[in-house]
Design an enzyme around this catalytic site. Structure first.
Site, PDB file in Angstrom:
ATOM      1  N   LYS A   1      18.987  -6.352   4.595  1.00 50.89           N
ATOM      2  CA  LYS A   1      18.352  -7.676   4.441  1.00 50.89           C
ATOM      3  C   LYS A   1      19.028  -8.758   5.273  1.00 50.89           C
ATOM      4  CE  LYS A   1      16.092  -7.461  -0.046  1.00 50.89           C
ATOM      5  NZ  LYS A   1      14.766  -7.465   0.582  1.00 50.89           N
TER       6      LYS A   1
ATOM      7  N   GLY B   1      12.026  -4.127  -2.473  1.00 50.02           N
ATOM      8  CA  GLY B   1      10.927  -3.936  -3.414  1.00 50.02           C
ATOM      9  C   GLY B   1      11.206  -4.583  -4.754  1.00 50.02           C
TER      10      GLY B   1
ATOM     11  N   HIS C   1       2.028 -13.446  -1.354  1.00 46.70           N
ATOM     12  CA  HIS C   1       2.591 -12.406  -0.491  1.00 46.70           C
ATOM     13  C   HIS C   1       1.558 -12.099   0.591  1.00 46.70           C
ATOM     14  CE1 HIS C   1       4.755  -8.425   0.160  1.00 46.70           C
ATOM     15  NE2 HIS C   1       3.649  -8.316   0.864  1.00 46.70           N
TER      16      HIS C   1
ATOM     17  N   LYS D   1       2.545  -3.489  -5.769  1.00 47.75           N
ATOM     18  CA  LYS D   1       1.250  -4.047  -5.425  1.00 47.75           C
ATOM     19  C   LYS D   1       0.142  -3.252  -6.111  1.00 47.75           C
ATOM     20  CE  LYS D   1       3.195  -5.202  -0.955  1.00 47.75           C
ATOM     21  NZ  LYS D   1       3.426  -4.647   0.394  1.00 47.75           N
TER      22      LYS D   1
ATOM     23  N   GLU E   1       6.454  -8.889   6.277  1.00 45.16           N
ATOM     24  CA  GLU E   1       6.036  -9.545   5.030  1.00 45.16           C
ATOM     25  C   GLU E   1       6.530 -10.986   4.964  1.00 45.16           C
ATOM     26  OE1 GLU E   1       5.800  -5.735   2.007  1.00 45.16           O
ATOM     27  OE2 GLU E   1       7.495  -7.114   1.798  1.00 45.16           O
TER      28      GLU E   1
ATOM     29  N   ASN F   1       8.611  -3.780   6.847  1.00 46.24           N
ATOM     30  CA  ASN F   1       8.501  -2.389   6.429  1.00 46.24           C
ATOM     31  C   ASN F   1       8.236  -1.544   7.665  1.00 46.24           C
ATOM     32  OD1 ASN F   1       8.759  -2.957   3.637  1.00 46.24           O
ATOM     33  ND2 ASN F   1       6.679  -3.742   3.684  1.00 46.24           N
TER      34      ASN F   1
ATOM     35  N   ARG G   1       7.159   1.398   8.569  1.00 44.67           N
ATOM     36  CA  ARG G   1       6.410   2.617   8.266  1.00 44.67           C
ATOM     37  C   ARG G   1       4.943   2.242   8.082  1.00 44.67           C
ATOM     38  NH1 ARG G   1       5.552   0.811   3.063  1.00 44.67           N
ATOM     39  NH2 ARG G   1       7.377  -0.082   2.113  1.00 44.67           N
TER      40      ARG G   1
ATOM     41  N   VAL H   1       0.905   1.776   2.130  1.00 49.27           N
ATOM     42  CA  VAL H   1      -0.141   2.223   1.218  1.00 49.27           C
ATOM     43  C   VAL H   1      -1.451   1.487   1.514  1.00 49.27           C
ATOM     44  CG1 VAL H   1      -0.836   2.371  -1.204  1.00 49.27           C
ATOM     45  CG2 VAL H   1       1.561   2.728  -0.581  1.00 49.27           C
TER      46      VAL H   1
END
Lengths: 458, 174
Positions: free
Chosen positions: A117, A163, A207, A236, A274, A290, A292, A295
């Site tokens: 972070k 998360g 968000h 989420k 984000e 993120n 990757r 979802v």
């Protein structure tokens, strides 16, 4: 290098999703499965499966050496990590790099840069992307003086967390030293990293995240934003694009900030930046990246027509970006519901078991991403996602209407699901109006009916 | 304060009931590291046995958790991904299979050119080393986990074997 065979190091709906694109591209798939997933739908869809270990993820899906060995041993040239599991673990990307296996994702160095972070925050500042006012905690005294300057409430976060794990809200300066002590101990135990940082608490935020694609050589485009404010404990539940009611200027600023951030890293592959958008001031702040596929990527695919998995594969194979920013023209609205095997009447407790009967919806503008058919089992070892229902329409009202009707046609027997909760959520006036904040779902869960009433909806 | 045997037993019990896989504890210079299911991955003695149990009762947790299925549409949740062993071996209670405790490259001999650990007809004890499975340059020994005489070698040298894949058949009596 043209990729002809890919090992998929994941399970569930994302494994099925990746296989679908591979098939369309004529790429062979090898699916790594645990003993619990040998008979899963993705296992049947894949050209080949290899059993990598027992059900417990730490003995199968999380074993870096085993995954790379499985790719080498089956002649797969590349590994698609999906999301979760090893997707954002630098050691897998590193081992792939060392053994000539293509990792379908960013470089190990990029994963490390965004996984920490404090480093990600420093990169954001360097890229001229706004961050929430805050500092790395070096001592209680320093933290207290910083908190006085920033103003309460503040939130204490674990550097190694994510998360929403390892976060504590502190309302009174007097409580800060003890909160720091506790947070450091917890962070050390949970993440092996006791470092903390402290930042301003945004009381009402949305968000909003931006999907980006980078070629790894400095070229980055965005595929628009997604609003994922409907979340509970940072999980989420509903995502949509575009973010409703966002002023055009703010939307553009978000897109540009995400691209700047990814460009600074020479980011390779698909990623998501984000942001937290302050509902009162309209200011926005970088949260994290993120590294990757996510979802909720299908809402972006529905609106832009871009197959993000296909672009991931193209970038990994060295083809670079096949789209320019001008080629990306999102149209209409798309909304996704995550259907989980969890019981909203019992604090959303996971509800594993066997699916005795399932009917997924179809129809205009409806897409379902799932690995669940009648007879499928939902093992207790993994996440509870059963599938995602995505509705697309020319405008938000149409998309929402299609989604609500689709949910009504969906039937899942054998396990408890959050379908009835979704029905209530989508009908809620605040959600229908659009632009709810990240606390909306928590408020809604508190008003959810007592267990017995909910069970009848099964 | 130091750890007593009872303390350790209690800690093991807590770990078993928790959702965590690993625990490291340091108290006054005494370091305790616990890892759930470690035997399956590392040492071969318990591994062969543990792995076989898992393969012999395929997907036990799945079928237990699943409750009554409306039909056998998907099977038991554990049909081997590898070619099913011949019927005779399954039905013959005196023939047991040694299965692979992990995915990797199967080697029958300690090094290239050396004679195999076991051949058809070799007598094995529970702790007899029967093969090596290599995972990214890490050599893992596989022990028989059963007493008897090797009746069949099911995998050829140097190929990829999966977790739970039968490697040898062993006749336990006669």
């Amino acid at each position: 290098m043209e990729l002809r065979r890919i090992l998929i190091a994941n399970r569930g709906e994302i494994a099925a999703r990746v296989i679908r694109t591979c098939r369309a591209l004529g790429i062979e798939t090898v699916l790594a499965v645990s003993t619990a997933d040998r008979d899963s739908v993705p296992a049947r869809l894949a050209d080949r499966t290899v059993c990598i270990g027992p059900a417990r993820p730490s003995e199968s899906y999380l074993k870096v050496e085993t995954i790379v060995q499985a790719a080498l041993g089956t002649g797969a040239q590349a590994i698609h990590p999906g999301y979760g599991f090893l997707s954002e673990r630098a050691p897998l990307a590193q081992m792939c790099e060392a053994h000539g296996v293509v990792f379908i994702g960013p470089t190990a160095a990029q994963i490390e840069a965004v996984g920490d972070k404090l480093r990600a925050r420093a990169e954001a500042i360097a890229a001229d992307v706004p961050v929430v006012p805050g500092i790395a905690v070096s001592s209680a005294a320093q933290a207290v003086s910083a908190a006085l300057e920033i103003g309460t409430p503040v939130v204490v976060k674990a550097v190694g967390g994510g998360g929403g794990r390892g976060m504590k809200r502190v309302d009174r300066i007097d409580d800060l030293p003890s909160a720091l002590e506790l947070a450091a101990a917890e962070a050390g135990a949970a993440f092996g990293d006791a470092r903390l940082y402290l930042e301003k608490f945004i009381s009402s935020g949305r968000h909003v995240e931006v999907q980006v694609l980078g070629d790894g050589r400095g070229e980055v485009i965005h595929l628009g934003e997604r609003d994922c404010s409907v979340q509970r404990r940072y999980q989420k539940l509903v995502e949509e694009t575009p973010a409703p009611g966002l002023p055009g200027e703010l939307r553009r600023a978000l897109h540009e900030a995400a691209v700047r951030f990814a460009k600074r890293l020479n980011y390779r592959g698909a990623g998501t930046v984000e942001f937290l958008v302050d509902r009162h001031t309209g200011a926005f702040y970088f949260l994290e990246m993120n590294a990757r596929i996510q979802v909720e990527h299908p809402v972006t695919e529905a609106a832009t027509g871009v197959d993000i998995v296909a672009e991931q594969i193209a970038i990994a194979s060295g083809a670079g970006l096949r789209l320019t920013q001008a080629d990306v023209r999102p149209h209409g609205c798309a909304i996704e519901c995550r259907v989980n095997a969890e019981d909203p009447a019992n604090d959303f407790r996971p509800s594993p078991g066997r699916i005795t009967h399932v009917v997924w919806p179809g129809g205009d503008g409806i897409r379902v991403d799932t690995h669940i058919g009648t007879g499928a089992s939902v093992p207790p070892f993994y996440d509870s996602l059963l599938g995602k229902i995505i509705a697309h329409g020319p405008d938000r009202a149409t998309a929402l209407d299609r989604l609500r009707r689709a949910l009504e046609r969906t039937r899942i027997d054998g396990v408890a699901t959050n379908l009835p909760f979704h029905a209530m959520l989508l009908a809620h006036p605040e959600f229908q109006a659009g632009g709810v904040d990240t606390h909306f779902l928590t408020r809604l869960s508190e008003s959810w009916p007592a267990p017995q009433e909910a069970r009848n909806h099964g | 304060m130091s750890l007593t045997a009872a303390d350790v037993a209690e800690i093991v019990r807590l770990l078993e009931e928790s959702t965590f896989d690993e625990l490291t504890l340091e108290i006054n210079g005494t370091k305790l590291s616990l890892r759930r299911g470690a035997g399956v991955q590392r040492s071969a003695t318990p591994a062969a046995g543990a792995a076989r149990n898992d393969a012999a009762n395929p997907g036990t947790p799945v079928s237990e958790a699943s409750g009554p299925a409306s039909s056998g549409a998907v099977g038991t949740g554990g049909a081997p991904a590898t070619p099913a062993p011949s019927g005779s071996a399954v039905q013959d209670p005196d023939v047991r299979e040694i299965t692979s405790p992990l995915l990797g490259t199967f080697y029958r001999a300690p090094k290239p050119g050396a004679s195999p650990f076991v051949e058809v007809g070799s007598q094995v004890e529970e702790d007899t080393v029967v093969a090596i499975i290599e995972v990214m340059k890490l050599m893992n020994t596989v022990r028989a986990g059963v007493r008897g005489r090797v009746s069949e070698v099911l995998v050829s040298d140097g190929v990829l074997v999966e977790y739970g894949q039968p490697l040898f058949r062993v006749r336990t009596s006669g």
